[in-house]
Design an enzyme around this catalytic site. Structure first.
Site, PDB file in Angstrom:
ATOM      1  N   MET A   1      -0.581  -1.876  -0.517  1.00 47.51           N
ATOM      2  CA  MET A   1       0.616  -1.846  -1.351  1.00 47.51           C
ATOM      3  C   MET A   1       0.832  -3.222  -1.951  1.00 47.51           C
ATOM      4  O   MET A   1       0.710  -4.228  -1.255  1.00 47.51           O
ATOM      5  CB  MET A   1       1.837  -1.452  -0.514  1.00 47.51           C
ATOM      6  CG  MET A   1       3.151  -1.498  -1.288  1.00 47.51           C
ATOM      7  SD  MET A   1       3.182  -0.389  -2.677  1.00 47.51           S
ATOM      8  CE  MET A   1       3.080   1.167  -1.818  1.00 47.51           C
ATOM      9  N   CYS A   2       1.160  -3.244  -3.223  1.00 52.18           N
ATOM     10  CA  CYS A   2       1.375  -4.513  -3.902  1.00 52.18           C
ATOM     11  C   CYS A   2       2.496  -4.363  -4.917  1.00 52.18           C
ATOM     12  O   CYS A   2       2.915  -3.264  -5.241  1.00 52.18           O
ATOM     13  CB  CYS A   2       0.099  -4.979  -4.614  1.00 52.18           C
ATOM     14  SG  CYS A   2      -1.302  -5.179  -3.499  1.00 52.18           S
ATOM     15  N   GLY A   3       2.962  -5.512  -5.409  1.00 49.74           N
ATOM     16  CA  GLY A   3       3.933  -5.535  -6.481  1.00 49.74           C
ATOM     17  C   GLY A   3       3.278  -6.029  -7.754  1.00 49.74           C
ATOM     18  O   GLY A   3       2.463  -6.952  -7.724  1.00 49.74           O
ATOM     19  N   THR A  49       1.906  -9.381  -6.096  1.00 46.57           N
ATOM     20  CA  THR A  49       2.081  -9.692  -4.675  1.00 46.57           C
ATOM     21  C   THR A  49       1.227  -8.723  -3.871  1.00 46.57           C
ATOM     22  O   THR A  49       0.861  -7.651  -4.353  1.00 46.57           O
ATOM     23  CB  THR A  49       3.554  -9.574  -4.251  1.00 46.57           C
ATOM     24  OG1 THR A  49       4.006  -8.227  -4.491  1.00 46.57           O
ATOM     25  CG2 THR A  49       4.426 -10.546  -5.037  1.00 46.57           C
TER      26      THR A  49
END
Length: 552
Positions: A1-3, A49
């Site tokens: 999971m990333c931003g 991120t």
């Protein structure tokens, strides 16, 4: 999971502290930035991120290729590329394939699109091909990861982000209907708008959700779905294959308690869908790994007042009276009985009304552009469940043992979402059959499967990823969905047969029979209940509020 946060603008952009915090919450392990100059005066600014869950090392983002200078912001999981399982870090593998495809076709983007079309898994991405000065972006076929789109007041400017920067009505979700591209080589920016490319090419017009063809055949004779039916065994195999990708090789979460053995948690109402997942997870994980079962209950002032009235003004444990809490503890007891040696930790997340109000603005911001009371009530349950902060006890299902404050360290969450659409679990499926028989049931199932990509999965991703968690949907694995589409309706839910033959109701009968085979007779008979009613987030202040009412 990333931003992800990417801008095309006349000058390199910065983002507000609040938005940067939201992006960092999604990926707490690393924050990176890259810029690329395109047609004067335009610049691309990439911010990513990282929540590190793949490979044996932290892979920094944005991913950049050392020779081509192409960029990839990757948020999600590529379980398979071109039908082959991905080993190691998936983002690195995808960038290498994209650069290779770009180098092999100097005049056409088709090879780049073909790479993206072969990815199976939940994802959102933004990729910049330096040689073509072209930006590609999109979400997977089922829309399981969030990606927002905004064209601001500057003509030609573009912002792509995992989370909206504000509740501005011009923010909208990128549709999960294909891959989008933007030519960044023009001095007017993207005045012409993004170009959409279909997920599929060739003669695939009848594919549903760009995954497979739906079996619309009708039974020629009356058949009975039983535990010995081939579809029951096939479903177990499909679920085990899906779960292997999602629960094995999950890295140990960063934790002050290095002895922690918990890497996976389930969003656990005690219902059929999630409890079958918990039972099969037991078959796959090493015996020394514990599994957290996160069960949420809310203080609903309207319901509490009614319970206290019925109790004659005496104190009431309204959390334990929540429907999902009752079901959860009952299903936990059954799991413990059929899974000896497995440490299932029941995490009772009790949310006071005051805490719900304290987080209200944050939740409303995260679900934007969704803005109804139903959106909010569902989001509350998912938001506090993903935080995983509650109480547990040594005896789990024994309420008389001492309670301990606990926060789940698991950064991978499993959800049972999708089973109702695939296997006929909603009341409207029974109604469709009662009115029109199998033709009506087939039409209703086809409608539900075709709308999977329109479900509010982007909304759900935003509220749960806010806590640095990644939710995974075993029932929505592409292979499992394709199998469910190809399986005739009567091999999933044979509504023309009563409970007296199989012992369980027709809705999701194939899954109920699997639960029976797995030793969970009580779970097999659990009724469907919407999350907002099971956790009591619905209608907290007034019983007259409709789910479609806009948030005030």
């Amino acid at each position: 999971m990333c931003g992800i946060h990417v801008t095309l603008s006349p000058a390199p952009q910065t983002i507000s502290p609040d938005l940067e915090l939201c992006i960092c919450n999604r990926g707490p392990d690393f924050l990176g930035r890259q810029t690329r100059s395109v047609a004067d005066p335009w610049s691309l600014t990439f911010i990513s991120t990282v929540l590190a869950l793949r490979g044996d090392h932290l892979t920094k983002q944005p991913l950049t290729h050392p020779t081509s200078e192409s960029v990839l912001c990757w948020n999600g999981e590529a379980w398979r590329i071109g039908g082959r399982q991905v080993e190691g870090n998936d983002g690195e593998a995808i960038l290498d394939l994209l650069v290779e495809a770009s180098a092999s076709t100097a005049s056409s983007p088709d090879a780049i699109l073909d790479v993206l079309r072969t990815i199976e898994g939940p994802f959102a991405f933004v990729s910049y091909d330096q040689s073509r000065q072209t930006l590609f972006f999109g979400r997977d076929r089922l829309g399981r990861r969030s990606l927002m789109f905004h064209q601001g007041s500057t003509p030609g400017a573009l912002t792509l982000s995992s989370v909206a920067q504000s509740c501005d009505s011009s923010w909208r979700e990128v549709e999960a209907d294909g891959i989008y591209s933007v030519d960044c080589s023009q001095p007017q920016g993207i005045a012409g708008g993004p170009v959409r490319h279909d997920w599929l090419t060739g003669s695939c017009a009848d594919f549903v959700s760009s995954i497979g063809r739906f079996n619309t055949s009708l039974p020629s004779t009356k058949s009975v779905l039983t535990s010995s039916s081939s579809s029951v065994g096939a479903l177990e195999e499909q679920l085990l294959n899906s779960l292997r990708l999602r629960v094995l090789n999950v890295p140990r979460p960063p934790s002050l308690d290095i002895s922690s053995s918990t890497r996976v948690a389930l969003l656990f109402s005690g219902g059929l869908d999630c409890t079958v997942l918990a039972r099969l997870v037991h078959e796959l994980l090493d015996k020394d790994q514990s599994v957290d079962l996160i069960n949420v209950a809310f203080e609903n002032p309207r319901v509490v007042a009614q319970l206290e009235k019925e109790a004659g003004g005496k104190p009431v444990n309204f959390y334990e009276a929540c429907p999902d809490r009752i079901t959860g503890r009952r299903s936990l007891a059954e799991l413990e009985m059929v899974c000896p040696g497995r440490a299932f930790r029941f995490v009772a997340v009790n949310v006071p009304y005051s805490e719900t109000l304290a987080h209200r603005d944050q939740v409303i911001s995260l679900i934007h552009p969704h803005n109804t009371e139903m959106d909010l009530s569902i989001a509350y349950a998912l938001y506090f469940a993903a935080r995983g902060q509650g109480i547990t006890s040594a005896g789990n299902s024994d309420l008389n043992t001492p309670e301990l404050q606990y926060r789940s360290p698991a950064r991978v969450l499993l959800s049972g979402l999708g089973a109702d659409e695939l296997f006929g679990g909603y009341g409207r499926h029974a109604v469709a059959f009662s009115r029109l028989g199998y033709p009506g049931l087939v039409d209703e199932l086809l409608l539900d499967v075709s709308r999977l990509s329109k479900r509010n999965l982007g909304r759900d991703d935003r509220v749960m990823a806010h806590w640095g968690k990644e939710v995974r949907f075993p029932y929505l694995d592409e292979c499992l969905v394709r199998w469910a589409m190809e399986t005739p309706a009567w091999e999933k839910c044979d509504f023309d047969n009563g409970e007296d033959i199989s012992g369980v109701e027709a809705g999701k009968r194939v899954l109920r029979l699997l639960a029976l085979d797995l030793g969970m007779g009580g779970v097999a008979k659990e009724k469907k209940r919407a999350i907002q009613f099971g956790t009591r987030t619905a209608k907290m202040e007034s019983g007259r509020v409709k789910g479609t009412t806009l948030i005030s």
